[in-house]
Design a protein around this motif. Structure first.
Motif, PDB file in Angstrom:
ATOM      1  N   THR A  42     121.903  24.115 -18.407  1.00  0.00           N
ATOM      2  CA  THR A  42     121.153  25.371 -18.281  1.00  0.00           C
ATOM      3  C   THR A  42     120.013  25.170 -17.285  1.00  0.00           C
ATOM      4  OG1 THR A  42     121.673  25.969 -20.569  1.00  0.00           O
ATOM      5  CG2 THR A  42     119.845  27.141 -19.511  1.00  0.00           C
ATOM      6  N   PRO A  45     114.546  28.660 -16.113  1.00  0.00           N
ATOM      7  CA  PRO A  45     114.445  30.090 -15.800  1.00  0.00           C
ATOM      8  C   PRO A  45     113.492  30.386 -14.644  1.00  0.00           C
ATOM      9  CG  PRO A  45     114.348  29.726 -18.168  1.00  0.00           C
ATOM     10  CD  PRO A  45     114.255  28.378 -17.534  1.00  0.00           C
ATOM     11  N   ALA A  48     115.244  29.627 -11.475  1.00  0.00           N
ATOM     12  CA  ALA A  48     116.257  30.653 -11.211  1.00  0.00           C
ATOM     13  C   ALA A  48     115.642  31.919 -10.646  1.00  0.00           C
ATOM     14  CB  ALA A  48     117.017  30.959 -12.508  1.00  0.00           C
ATOM     15  N   THR A  78     122.538  31.328 -14.484  1.00  0.00           N
ATOM     16  CA  THR A  78     121.732  30.657 -15.511  1.00  0.00           C
ATOM     17  C   THR A  78     122.124  29.207 -15.720  1.00  0.00           C
ATOM     18  OG1 THR A  78     123.250  31.453 -17.230  1.00  0.00           O
ATOM     19  CG2 THR A  78     121.312  32.831 -16.720  1.00  0.00           C
TER      20      THR A  78
END
Length: 240
Positions: A42, A45, A48, A78
């Motif tokens: 993952t 965030p 990203a 993600t």
């Protein structure tokens, strides 16, 4: 060049340089571990959001143990998936490096600047004449204040002589209008009243004492009121 200055344990100071690229790339690093030949990774965030992961990004894998090999699949915005080659079922650890385009700069590649031949030559001379060893100049650290039980007496510096500068006179402000003056009418002369003269005082002799002032006003004779009228005496007859 863009560089970072690093102080080494042996007190040497060196520069480490940033890697330049024809395009705007952001990269991140991480580690993972296979479970029966599969691992899910993952992405951060925040990374990203700063990067544009829609057109695709690059992932470089380094296995940390014996295996048939690794490959990347199922890339999304993600995260991605790591698998072992040939359907292997290893539980090996691995490191990865992800490189993605900077959001908003996806189509920029070696953007050309507007410069003339003199500017280009000046840049080349700076590169050629760069000294091999440069002197590093940093601001000196501020020493901590020492606390004394009694602060030392410090003599005040002698005042520097003052330099007389020409004064610039400011224009005087306009005077306010004066109120009108009212002239009082001349005073009317007061009538002269003759002084009242006191009659002279006379001294009447008094027995056995000093003279006493008596008013000089003549005494006015006041008539006495008439007394009862006297009747004539009648003869009294002898008794019988």
């Amino acid at each position: 060049s863009k560089s970072a200055v690093v102080a080494l344990p042996d007190n040497r100071v060196v520069e480490l340089y940033a890697v330049e690229s024809p395009e705007n790339w952001f990269e991140d690093f991480g580690s993972g571990e296979l479970r029966y030949g599969v691992a899910e990774v993952t992405l951060d965030p925040t990374f990203a959001l700063a990067s544009n992961l829609q057109p695709g990004y690059h992932v470089f894998l380094t296995p940390k143990g014996d295996c048939a090999g690794l490959y990347v699949t199922d890339e999304t915005a993600t995260g991605f998936q790591v698998r072992e080659l040939k359907g292997g079922k290893s539980n090996v650890a691995f490191d990865y490096r992800i490189v993605a385009k900077r959001r908003g700069y996806e189509s920029v590649r070696m953007d050309q600047l507007d410069a003339d031949a003199e500017t280009a030559q000046a840049i080349r001379e700076v590169v050629l004449n760069r000294p091999a060893h440069r002197k590093l100049s940093l601001p000196k650290p501020v020493k901590a204040l020492q606390v004394f039980p009694h602060p030392p007496q410090i003599a005040a510096p002698s005042p520097s002589p003052l330099v007389a500068l020409p004064r610039r006179l400011a224009p005087a402000p306009p005077e306010p209008p004066k109120p009108p003056r009212f002239v009082a009418p001349p005073a009317r002369p007061m009538p002269v009243i003759p002084a009242r003269r006191e009659p002279p005082k006379l001294l009447a002799p008094v027995a056995g004492s000093r003279a006493v002032p008596v008013s000089a006003t003549p005494a006015v004779a006041v008539p006495k009121p008439p007394g009862p009228a006297k009747l004539p005496a009648l003869p009294i007859p002898p008794p019988e």
